[in-house]
Design a protein around this motif. Sequence first.
Motif, short mmCIF file in Angstrom:
data_model
loop_
_atom_site.label_atom_id
_atom_site.label_comp_id
_atom_site.label_asym_id
_atom_site.label_seq_id
_atom_site.Cartn_x
_atom_site.Cartn_y
_atom_site.Cartn_z
N SER B 312 0.68 -1.21 -0.10
CA SER B 312 -0.02 0.14 -0.15
C SER B 312 0.85 1.35 -0.02
O SER B 312 0.68 2.02 -0.72
N PHE B 313 1.72 1.42 1.17
CA PHE B 313 2.60 2.70 1.01
C PHE B 313 3.77 2.29 1.79
O PHE B 313 3.97 1.35 2.52
N ARG B 332 2.20 1.09 -3.88
CA ARG B 332 1.17 2.10 -4.52
C ARG B 332 1.30 3.78 -4.01
O ARG B 332 1.11 4.59 -5.02
N LYS B 333 1.88 3.85 -3.10
CA LYS B 333 1.88 5.43 -2.49
C LYS B 333 3.22 5.59 -1.68
O LYS B 333 3.47 4.55 -0.97
N LEU B 335 4.73 8.05 1.13
CA LEU B 335 4.38 9.28 1.96
C LEU B 335 5.85 9.63 2.83
O LEU B 335 6.40 8.88 3.35
N ARG B 349 8.30 15.80 -6.41
CA ARG B 349 7.85 17.10 -6.95
C ARG B 349 6.75 16.87 -8.04
O ARG B 349 5.65 17.37 -8.09
N LEU B 352 1.68 12.57 -8.12
CA LEU B 352 0.62 12.90 -7.14
C LEU B 352 0.57 11.89 -6.01
O LEU B 352 -0.06 12.25 -5.08
N TRP B 353 0.74 10.77 -6.21
CA TRP B 353 0.75 9.57 -5.35
C TRP B 353 1.88 9.72 -4.36
O TRP B 353 2.11 8.72 -3.84
N GLN B 355 3.45 12.10 -1.47
CA GLN B 355 3.02 13.19 -0.91
C GLN B 355 3.74 13.55 0.44
O GLN B 355 4.24 12.57 1.29
N THR B 360 3.42 15.77 12.30
CA THR B 360 2.31 15.43 13.14
C THR B 360 1.56 14.34 12.52
O THR B 360 1.21 13.68 13.28
N MET B 361 1.48 14.41 11.31
CA MET B 361 0.77 13.37 10.32
C MET B 361 1.82 12.03 10.61
O MET B 361 1.21 10.82 10.57
N CYS B 370 -1.74 8.93 13.69
CA CYS B 370 -0.59 9.21 12.67
C CYS B 370 -0.12 8.13 11.91
O CYS B 370 -0.69 7.15 12.45
N LEU B 371 0.64 8.44 10.78
CA LEU B 371 0.99 7.18 10.24
C LEU B 371 1.74 6.26 10.66
O LEU B 371 1.61 4.91 10.22
N ARG B 374 -0.37 3.24 11.85
CA ARG B 374 -0.83 2.35 10.75
C ARG B 374 0.02 1.65 9.79
O ARG B 374 -0.19 1.05 8.75
#
Lengths: 525, 525
Positions: B312-313, B332-333, B335, B349, B352-353, B355, B360-361, B370-371, B374
């Motif tokens: 997933s990420f 896929r992503k 972070l 830059r 889009l995926w 980010q 704090t996130m 927060c991340l 997860r």
Amino acid sequence: MKFVENALGRHVPVEIEGRELIPYKGAFTDPISKMARRKYANPIPKSHPEWLTGESKLCKNLEDAVKRSGLSNGMTISFHHHLRNGDYVVNMVLNVCDKLGIKDLTIAPSALFPIHKPVIDYIRNGVVRNIHGSMNGPVGKFVSYGGLPGTAVLRTHGGRVRAIEDGDLKIDVAFIAAPCADDYGNANGVYGPSACGPLAYSYVDAMYADKVVIVTDNLVEYPCLPISIPSTHVDYVGIVDKIGDPEGIVSGTLRITRSPTRLYIANLAAKFIRESPYYKNNMSFQTGAGGISLAITKDLGEFMEQDGIKASFINGGITKFSVELFKRGLVRKLLDGQVFDPVAIKSFRDDLWHQETPMTMYANIHSKGCLVNRQDIGFLGATEVDLDFNVNVNTHSDGLLLHGIGGHTDVAAGAKLAMIVIPSYRKRIPVLRKRVTTVTTPGETIDVIVTELGIAINPLRKDLIEHFKNSKLPISSIEDIYSDVMKIVGGEPEEPKLKERIIALIEYRDGTIIDVVRQVEGQYN
Amino acid sequence: MKFVENALGRHVPVEIEGRELIPYKGAFTDPISKMARRKYANPIPKSHPEWLTGESKLCKNLEDAVKRSGLSNGMTISFHHHLRNGDYVVNMVLNVCDKLGIKDLTIAPSALFPIHKPVIDYIRNGVVRNIHGSMNGPVGKFVSYGGLPGTAVLRTHGGRVRAIEDGDLKIDVAFIAAPCADDYGNANGVYGPSACGPLAYSYVDAMYADKVVIVTDNLVEYPCLPISIPSTHVDYVGIVDKIGDPEGIVSGTLRITRSPTRLYIANLAAKFIRESPYYKNNMSFQTGAGGISLAITKDLGEFMEQDGIKASFINGGITKFSVELFKRGLVRKLLDGQVFDPVAIKSFRDDLWHQETPMTMYANIHSKGCLVNRQDIGFLGATEVDLDFNVNVNTHSDGLLLHGIGGHTDVAAGAKLAMIVIPSYRKRIPVLRKRVTTVTTPGETIDVIVTELGIAINPLRKDLIEHFKNSKLPISSIEDIYSDVMKIVGGEPEEPKLKERIIALIEYRDGTIIDVVRQVEGQYN
């Protein structure tokens, strides 16, 4: 009730329902910023064991989410209006509150629309006691006739975020309609059957509400990207069948006005901009979704193409017409608080230089510098304007409160060239008045009024008057235009029949009271 | 000084320099969240007339910016470390402070690097009195020998943002090095000669510091997009020739370890992951830029390709190796709190995926999720680990404080499978100890330790022990691995020679004190 006269000569109360009010003192005086106050401080969230272990925030349904949020009598709940006249969430949440026997709520939507007519029933049965937010249509009419127990407060987009950040509007539970969200609460508005683009109105609610509930009809895999609303600020996620009606959310038929008079006015406005000192490379402007506004955008685009002018950015409500200028390279960047059609949603989703602007960035006077302050040109509408250039966008001449403020006052104060672009009368009722029924936006922040009968430059703008002195445009004085209108419509309309009771406060963007709205005689029907 | 024993048996003071301290009580007890405290509330900014009219925030130079910020003796200033060992800004700002005669500052960098060795001079001459932040290298060594008048505080990435948001670390002036900014203060890290990717460490500084100064060497047209740091929170913009040295900011030569032992360890770790219950579609993991971590990433990618697993990420420090997995569709992503090379900057830059995640996130325990909470899998390093699975990443066995915490403790607490992947000894000094010199990360949050001598599963993870009972991997007990290491290195190293004085506090992510670092005998040289 004790009243004082504010800087515009309007009588405003110094206190309502235990809340101390500060009278409007001038467009740029900003008295609250001089009080050495602090912003609102959120409670440190109690670490749910679930949060620590990354458990899902999904609730069984919306009712479960409302229950778990701890919502109870007398609290304040908030909503955003990105779903516009397609929003189902306000009515659904109030229905749940009704079912749960929750009473005396203050609702703080960024705006209500005709689809929210059922709110009237929830006022009548005691679920809703007060409204802090814009009311477009039936709820406004109901409130005008005295139907709301509390005194409503209307704020600008920038003023709403200011009030929340400053602690003047404390939100207990924010309900955020999200076209796309994951089970941990990350949300955006760009994917799904109810796609609406940015969630910019609700960002401040997420940041400052004690509890935040995401309401979605489109649960996606974690992490939902892009993140308009971050999981870090979300307590619960409630799934519903549909958050809205796509027909009411986006418009497939945004249309430039077809009225010859309005096309003429729009063209006059575009020509005025073209001749103004602000028409140059790197200029910036704001567009809206109204028929005149779209026509100006189109005309301005044509002029820019002819003259080889490229703008820096468009601020604000983005439509396919703005996107077209962007795609043609006439505008380099789009800054976006709200979109109106599928073309704009697609661009917002895919184009790196088309970005979301939360409302504090758009227009918060208590930020250290927002977008409207940096904007060259803004063209705005009005229900009325007067000889002092004061603008009313809230009430009609019969006193009925039928419209919200939006970013009107913010843009007027910020833009270097703030233009009101209006027909001089509508259905034989003059838009140009001696004195507006309600002041929404102070005349000192309005630079030009463009009508089919001529263009009036605010006498405060001596520089502009000088600049246009040899122009062939029909530049006139506000008094002359007023006298021409009066000849056409046969004089000022009847004064509205008002009662003593104040049914709403009009708050200036700095938190002071610029005017009040009084109850209209008669019955809502 | 009064001490108490915390939940790990470490003696920690209950008060230092007038600040009340809470002893560590367990990894998930989070006592501050139970105190019904509120977060820090910023002052409502006084509306500069300049801000209202959209005037530029450009200062004549950095000195002018420092003066206008109102910085004075005894204040706290902050910095981010996205420019890593290429950062010029910390030294430049302290040089200006020195010139202006400003003394007794507390500096609160997210981390210091060897390039910041001149900070030692500013401590010696009284400009700097204390440090809240990670110290990698010489400054840490200097502080270890008692060079700092104050007691330093080390926090995790998540702990730093918690401390700022909760008001435990109040920043008077934040200096934010920005590779790209406009004259109104919007800034990002993706364009310009000093491009560094996200500015995620500094977002909280921008949100909570009383004054915010953007320091840039690359002024671009307003509005600077994308907006990592928004103008709404920026007071001044100072232009300098260069904010950093690109050679130290990004690495053109990130390299997978070539040591056969370390490659073996990395492969063991990847195999352990492959056999674990977390290895499945939609899994998530964190990668770093260290040689072993890169090797695991590569091996894991190969397994995923063979097994048809798609993640997933990836959370955290992003390198070209992570981007490669992303581009191959295995992940896929992305972070991203920090990037390490030009390939990762370009992806950050343009994709889009991929980010940005403000801290704090990423890891704030006092957020609503927060991340790291997860994240399925995290592989982490250590200077030492012990029989209780406690981890030290700050000090060496000689007591010297040479490293920051980073997100170590946050990821360990959040990830479902937190792995320490380490050689069992380095240069004849055991990494595996009976008792770590300093506890950075509590053993209860560590699930597995992977070494070249075997893999130890934390006895608390009965489920994992059961899961792996038939595995052919060299699974052992921590005690057995320890005894093997001792045989190789000939026993525990000498105890460090420490003085009584506490030179630094190690703060757990929830704000409690997990350990202290005492002064090392001898002289800094």
